[in-house]
Design a protein around this motif. Structure first.
Motif, mmCIF file in Angstrom:
data_model
loop_
_atom_site.group_PDB
_atom_site.id
_atom_site.type_symbol
_atom_site.label_atom_id
_atom_site.label_comp_id
_atom_site.label_asym_id
_atom_site.label_seq_id
_atom_site.Cartn_x
_atom_site.Cartn_y
_atom_site.Cartn_z
ATOM 1 N N CYS A 1 12.120 -24.524 -2.164
ATOM 2 C CA CYS A 1 12.464 -25.614 -3.085
ATOM 3 C C CYS A 1 13.197 -25.152 -4.340
ATOM 4 C CB CYS A 1 11.195 -26.368 -3.490
ATOM 5 S SG CYS A 1 10.330 -27.158 -2.113
ATOM 6 N N THR A 2 12.950 -23.916 -4.772
ATOM 7 C CA THR A 2 13.519 -23.475 -6.045
ATOM 8 C C THR A 2 14.440 -22.267 -5.926
ATOM 9 O OG1 THR A 2 11.738 -21.908 -6.608
ATOM 10 C CG2 THR A 2 11.367 -24.240 -7.126
ATOM 11 N N GLY A 3 14.333 -21.517 -4.824
ATOM 12 C CA GLY A 3 15.160 -20.330 -4.664
ATOM 13 C C GLY A 3 14.726 -19.148 -5.508
ATOM 14 N N ARG A 4 13.522 -19.219 -6.129
ATOM 15 C CA ARG A 4 13.053 -18.111 -6.955
ATOM 16 C C ARG A 4 12.581 -16.944 -6.077
ATOM 17 N NH1 ARG A 4 15.240 -21.535 -9.650
ATOM 18 N NH2 ARG A 4 14.616 -22.199 -11.738
ATOM 19 N N THR A 5 12.512 -15.770 -6.698
ATOM 20 C CA THR A 5 12.092 -14.554 -5.995
ATOM 21 C C THR A 5 10.570 -14.533 -5.859
ATOM 22 O OG1 THR A 5 13.986 -13.373 -6.901
ATOM 23 C CG2 THR A 5 12.208 -12.032 -5.995
ATOM 24 N N LEU A 6 10.081 -14.022 -4.734
ATOM 25 C CA LEU A 6 8.650 -13.990 -4.433
ATOM 26 C C LEU A 6 8.123 -12.564 -4.448
ATOM 27 C CD1 LEU A 6 8.622 -16.327 -1.287
ATOM 28 C CD2 LEU A 6 8.655 -17.002 -3.706
ATOM 29 N N THR A 7 6.825 -12.460 -4.670
ATOM 30 C CA THR A 7 6.166 -11.158 -4.509
ATOM 31 C C THR A 7 5.614 -10.986 -3.098
ATOM 32 O OG1 THR A 7 4.077 -12.104 -5.313
ATOM 33 C CG2 THR A 7 5.504 -11.008 -6.936
ATOM 34 N N ASN A 8 5.259 -12.077 -2.439
ATOM 35 C CA ASN A 8 4.690 -12.019 -1.094
ATOM 36 C C ASN A 8 4.960 -13.338 -0.387
ATOM 37 O OD1 ASN A 8 2.768 -12.860 -3.218
ATOM 38 N ND2 ASN A 8 1.411 -13.321 -1.518
ATOM 39 N N HIS A 9 4.752 -13.364 0.932
ATOM 40 C CA HIS A 9 5.088 -14.541 1.732
ATOM 41 C C HIS A 9 4.263 -14.534 3.015
ATOM 42 C CE1 HIS A 9 7.492 -11.892 4.307
ATOM 43 N NE2 HIS A 9 7.958 -11.354 3.192
ATOM 44 N N PRO A 10 4.305 -15.612 3.834
ATOM 45 C CA PRO A 10 3.389 -15.725 4.979
ATOM 46 C C PRO A 10 3.769 -14.936 6.227
ATOM 47 C CG PRO A 10 4.109 -17.898 4.194
ATOM 48 C CD PRO A 10 4.998 -16.888 3.584
ATOM 49 N N HIS A 11 4.957 -14.347 6.301
ATOM 50 C CA HIS A 11 5.308 -13.581 7.498
ATOM 51 C C HIS A 11 4.606 -12.229 7.410
ATOM 52 C CE1 HIS A 11 7.700 -11.510 10.576
ATOM 53 N NE2 HIS A 11 7.919 -12.713 11.045
ATOM 54 N N TYR A 12 3.475 -12.114 8.108
ATOM 55 C CA TYR A 12 2.491 -11.072 7.839
ATOM 56 C C TYR A 12 2.680 -9.817 8.679
ATOM 57 C CZ TYR A 12 -1.926 -10.439 5.293
ATOM 58 O OH TYR A 12 -2.888 -10.046 4.397
ATOM 59 N N GLU A 13 3.751 -9.745 9.470
ATOM 60 C CA GLU A 13 3.923 -8.630 10.407
ATOM 61 C C GLU A 13 4.590 -7.417 9.749
ATOM 62 O OE1 GLU A 13 2.122 -11.298 12.285
ATOM 63 O OE2 GLU A 13 4.104 -11.932 11.645
ATOM 64 N N ASP A 14 4.034 -6.964 8.633
ATOM 65 C CA ASP A 14 4.544 -5.775 7.959
ATOM 66 C C ASP A 14 3.411 -5.182 7.138
ATOM 67 O OD1 ASP A 14 6.987 -4.120 6.974
ATOM 68 O OD2 ASP A 14 5.977 -4.743 5.132
ATOM 69 N N LYS A 15 3.151 -3.891 7.324
ATOM 70 C CA LYS A 15 2.002 -3.265 6.660
ATOM 71 C C LYS A 15 2.157 -3.276 5.140
ATOM 72 C CE LYS A 15 -0.690 1.005 6.397
ATOM 73 N NZ LYS A 15 -1.973 0.296 6.497
ATOM 74 N N ASN A 16 3.345 -2.964 4.633
ATOM 75 C CA ASN A 16 3.554 -2.952 3.192
ATOM 76 C C ASN A 16 3.340 -4.332 2.586
ATOM 77 O OD1 ASN A 16 4.196 -0.205 3.034
ATOM 78 N ND2 ASN A 16 6.335 -0.580 3.578
ATOM 79 N N LEU A 17 3.804 -5.374 3.290
ATOM 80 C CA LEU A 17 3.605 -6.737 2.789
ATOM 81 C C LEU A 17 2.118 -7.095 2.775
ATOM 82 C CD1 LEU A 17 4.687 -9.507 1.877
ATOM 83 C CD2 LEU A 17 4.756 -10.140 4.291
ATOM 84 N N ARG A 18 1.383 -6.689 3.813
ATOM 85 C CA ARG A 18 -0.052 -6.993 3.848
ATOM 86 C C ARG A 18 -0.778 -6.324 2.677
ATOM 87 N NH1 ARG A 18 0.893 -6.180 9.406
ATOM 88 N NH2 ARG A 18 -0.052 -4.106 9.413
ATOM 89 N N GLU A 19 -0.426 -5.083 2.396
ATOM 90 C CA GLU A 19 -1.053 -4.386 1.274
ATOM 91 C C GLU A 19 -0.652 -5.030 -0.051
ATOM 92 O OE1 GLU A 19 -3.349 -2.059 -0.921
ATOM 93 O OE2 GLU A 19 -3.382 -2.151 1.284
ATOM 94 N N ARG A 20 0.592 -5.433 -0.150
ATOM 95 C CA ARG A 20 1.082 -6.099 -1.351
ATOM 96 C C ARG A 20 0.348 -7.426 -1.560
ATOM 97 N NH1 ARG A 20 7.013 -7.474 -3.531
ATOM 98 N NH2 ARG A 20 7.346 -5.272 -3.152
ATOM 99 N N THR A 21 0.168 -8.193 -0.488
ATOM 100 C CA THR A 21 -0.531 -9.483 -0.590
ATOM 101 C C THR A 21 -1.970 -9.287 -1.049
ATOM 102 O OG1 THR A 21 0.858 -10.459 1.135
ATOM 103 C CG2 THR A 21 -1.268 -11.507 0.720
ATOM 104 N N LYS A 22 -2.629 -8.287 -0.488
ATOM 105 C CA LYS A 22 -4.011 -7.996 -0.908
ATOM 106 C C LYS A 22 -4.068 -7.680 -2.392
ATOM 107 C CE LYS A 22 -7.839 -4.797 -0.067
ATOM 108 N NZ LYS A 22 -8.297 -3.611 0.694
ATOM 109 N N GLN A 23 -3.093 -6.954 -2.889
ATOM 110 C CA GLN A 23 -3.059 -6.618 -4.312
ATOM 111 C C GLN A 23 -2.791 -7.858 -5.168
ATOM 112 O OE1 GLN A 23 -3.805 -3.614 -5.793
ATOM 113 N NE2 GLN A 23 -4.474 -3.139 -3.711
ATOM 114 N N ILE A 24 -1.844 -8.677 -4.753
ATOM 115 C CA ILE A 24 -1.535 -9.902 -5.506
ATOM 116 C C ILE A 24 -2.751 -10.819 -5.558
ATOM 117 C CG2 ILE A 24 -0.171 -12.031 -5.475
ATOM 118 C CD1 ILE A 24 1.419 -9.664 -6.450
ATOM 119 N N TYR A 25 -3.503 -10.860 -4.473
ATOM 120 C CA TYR A 25 -4.672 -11.746 -4.405
ATOM 121 C C TYR A 25 -5.813 -11.291 -5.308
ATOM 122 C CZ TYR A 25 -2.966 -14.721 -0.606
ATOM 123 O OH TYR A 25 -2.275 -15.636 0.145
ATOM 124 N N GLN A 26 -5.658 -10.168 -5.994
ATOM 125 C CA GLN A 26 -6.692 -9.756 -6.951
ATOM 126 C C GLN A 26 -6.802 -10.743 -8.102
ATOM 127 O OE1 GLN A 26 -8.779 -7.181 -6.199
ATOM 128 N NE2 GLN A 26 -7.577 -7.150 -4.295
#
Length: 681
Positions: A554-579
């Motif tokens: 909707c806005t075109g802004r940059t994200l730190t994480n997203h729902p396409h979970y098939e990447d180890k670095n993204l999964r670790e990043r998401t866990k950190q963001i969820y702190q």
């Protein structure tokens, strides 16, 4: 929170046959005499009528789901931002790349933006075409740009109508598969009607349009139809080559459009392996199917810039060899899909786990066991009863045939001695049987995969009900067999079933089509408008995977994480963001957010104070356990878990000024958004 509410009238105008007799289970194709002229004419007429019925049912299904989507959201009348918000979670993420390609200055610039993307994951440049299965969005956006339709059709409608059109392909493929198995298009008609009557359990395309499975399953159905035809005996070489080409194209498109393709085809390869070992399929055809699976997947691997998850997939491991596969996996050090194996290990009781990613899957309803009420819904259309009946008969027949093949019994001598008791199972029926059993096991263990099973259940049940071989087997066991009786039963019972489905479900379908509702989510709309109006276009946002997909779209802004979970670095990043939902100090949370270049973080009350899941499955509980902290609320905790010295970040930053003052000293300020908090780091 999104709701669907009844429409307000004042908002605007409403927008509106028989196959040849049984064949023995031998692998050598025998020549058969040509049909007489009268028989050929009847076959041509039957194929013409059956084809017209198939196309008609496919188109009606497309119109049906498109109408349901329009009636449910009033899609033609809502704002563009509301349309985009309706593409929830990963659906919005995938659609955002279609939108990005449409809005690019040129096709080349759009492709460059996908190959060198730095907005999907902050402080990282990733190749979207390598990481995600979005070639369908690329192809569709290019098609929209080159076709002269921009003045007549908005991009979003071109997109959703394509998906609804694929439903026509899906239903036609199911229809043809059932027709090929039974020899009569009446079976295909019954399969299509069952698919529509059981729509709740056979598809979810009308409310999760961009989901990868909605692209892939129609091609998977086409592949199964082609394999069913390939496994028939007496094919001419030209017919066999053409069918193999169709199998390859369908396999390639299925693999290209869904990241879970390799796991589905692994089950398919296992079915072929079992039947080949039992001497129930022609070895040469099975070999070709293995080659097609491997070549289709490798071609997708090339298009996805040699994606390591594909190169080390279990499908290639199975089809090539275990030894080579282990070597490949060791060389590539694969970690992209390790969360799936951790999830499977925990799901089937091979030890408890504190792994955050595995528990995130285990706690989602979609990845739980298939609910029992599914069977009551399927039974209300008679589908499950018929399916069970056919499954039992063909399983008995398969066991008898497999035992006879493995014991080396001379089938010709057996037929001479006991002609009326001989049990046979054609290769295509054998494949369909093992296919439905294996995918049934998958669906029972993981609810999200039920759509692979229920659609084939319609095919399998309708084939059995319209099959002369099935009724012949049953009547012989009851000592009631006559050719005339078999013919009467194979047509009369399906017709009676069709009449029952029509009379029982037609009124409900009409009521469904007449019910008018509208999309209503003012909080998220206000959030998106606030982001567009009050933040720079280069701002980086952190938050939940699901909501951030909508932020990007909707806005075109940059994200730190997203729902396409098939990447180890993204999964670790998401866990950190969820702190931000864990019991961590403001300094720790701020440091994590700034390490990913975060400018704004969105806190959601629905996560911070979650009640949807039970204790132990709430996101905050998963984070507490992963961090070694005891969970909130009454209940047991594992002995080694300790209380946290810090309160929960998402709660304290809202309600305690002193906590917020401490956070401000570490660089955290706060802006209030209705229902959601957008906190600037």
């Amino acid at each position: 929170m999104t709701t669907i509410r009844q429409r307000r009238v004042g908002k605007g105008t409403e927008a509106a046959e028989d196959q040849p007799s049984e064949e023995t289970n031998v692998k050598q194709d025998e020549k058969i005499p040509p049909d007489p002229p009268g028989g050929r004419l009847w076959n041509v007429l039957s194929i013409t009528v059956g084809g017209i019925v198939a196309i008609t049912l496919g188109l009606l299904t497309s119109v049906y789901v498109a109408t349901l989507h329009e009636n449910d959201l009033w899609f033609s009348n809502i704002k563009e931002v509301e349309r985009e918000i309706s593409f929830r979670t990963e659906c919005g993420l995938y659609y955002s790349y279609y939108k990005q390609m449409i809005q690019a200055a040129s096709i080349q610039q759009g492709l460059h933006g996908l190959v060198y993307d730095n907005k999907t994951e902050s402080v990282r440049t990733i190749n979207i075409l390598e990481r995600m299965n979005v070639y369908q969005e690329v192809f569709l956006s290019i098609l929209y740009r080159i076709l002269p339709i921009q003045q007549y059709l908005e991009p979003v409608y071109f997109y959703i109508y394509t998906l609804f059109g694929l439903q026509a392909v899906y239903v036609i493929a199911l229809y043809i598969t059932s027709w090929l198995l039974s020899g009569t298009w009446l079976s295909g008609l019954l399969a299509a009607c069952w698919y529509i009557a059981n729509r709740v359990d056979t598809t979810r395309v009308e409310f999760t349009i961009p989901l990868r499975e909605n692209w892939a399953l129609p091609f998977f159905a086409v592949q199964i139809a082609a394999i069913t035809y390939l496994l028939r005996t007496h094919l001419q070489p030209a017919q066999e080559r053409l069918t193999l080409m169709i199998v390859f194209i369908a396999t390639f498109l299925f693999s290209l459009t869904w990241q879970f393709n390799q796991f589905m085809m692994l089950i398919q390869a296992l079915a072929l392996f079992i039947l080949d070992c039992l001497d129930m399929l022609p070895t040469a055809k099975v070999t070709w199917l293995y080659i097609i699976q491997i070549s289709g997947l490798l071609l997708v691997c090339v298009l996805q810039f040699f994606n390591s998850m594909i190169l080390g997939s279990l499908l290639i491991s199975f089809n090539v060899s275990v030894l080579i596969a282990r070597t490949i996996q060791k060389i590539l050090n694969l970690e992209s899909d390790e969360h799936i194996f951790k999830f499977l290990k925990a799901k089937f009781g091979f030890g408890a786990t504190r792994d955050f990613d595995a528990n995130l899957y285990l706690c989602e309803e979609a990845f739980g066991l298939l609910p029992l009420n599914t069977f009551s819904r399927l039974s209300s259309t008679l589908l499950f009863y018929v399916y069970g009946f056919v499954l039992f008969l063909l399983t008995v027949a398969a066991v008898i045939v497999a035992f006879r093949n493995l014991s080396g019994s001379n089938q010709v001598q057996l037929k001479e001695k006991m002609e009326e008791y001989t049990v046979t199972l054609k290769p295509d029926a054998a494949y369909s049987l093992v296919h439905t059993v294996l995918f049934g096991c998958l669906a029972l263990s993981t609810m999200r995969m039920k759509y692979l099973w229920t659609s084939h259940m319609c095919v399998f049940a309708s084939f059995g009900l319209c099959s002369a071989e099935v009724w012949k087997l049953l009547l012989k066991c009851l000592h009631l067999y006559t050719s005339q009786r078999t013919q009467v039963i194979k047509y009369s019972i399906p017709i009676i079933t069709l009449l029952y489905i029509s009379f029982k479900f037609w009124p409900g379908i009409m009521d469904e089509l007449s019910e008018l509702r509208e999309f209503y989510d003012p909080d998220t709309v206000e959030l998106m408008n606030w982001i567009k109006s009050n933040t720079p276009s280069t701002a980086v946002f952190a938050g939940s995977m699901q909501l951030l997909a909508g932020v990007k779209l909707c806005t075109g802004r940059t994200l730190t994480n997203h729902p396409h979970y098939e990447d180890k670095n993204l999964r670790e990043r998401t866990k950190q963001i969820y702190q931000i939902y864990a019991k961590r100090s403001p300094g720790e949370v701020h440091g994590i957010l700034r390490s990913f270049g975060t400018d704004y973080v969105i806190l959601e009350d629905s996560i911070c104070y979650e009640r949807r899941h039970s204790r132990g499955c709430r996101l905050r509980d998963l984070l507490d356990v992963a961090n070694g902290h005891i969970m909130d609320g009454l209940g047991e905790n594992e002995p080694d878990l300790k209380p946290s010295v810090y309160p929960r970040f998402c709660e304290e930053i809202k309600k305690k000024p002193s906590f917020l003052h401490h956070a401000l000293h570490q660089g955290v300020s706060k802006q209030n958004i209705p229902c959601l908090q957008a906190c600037q780091a």
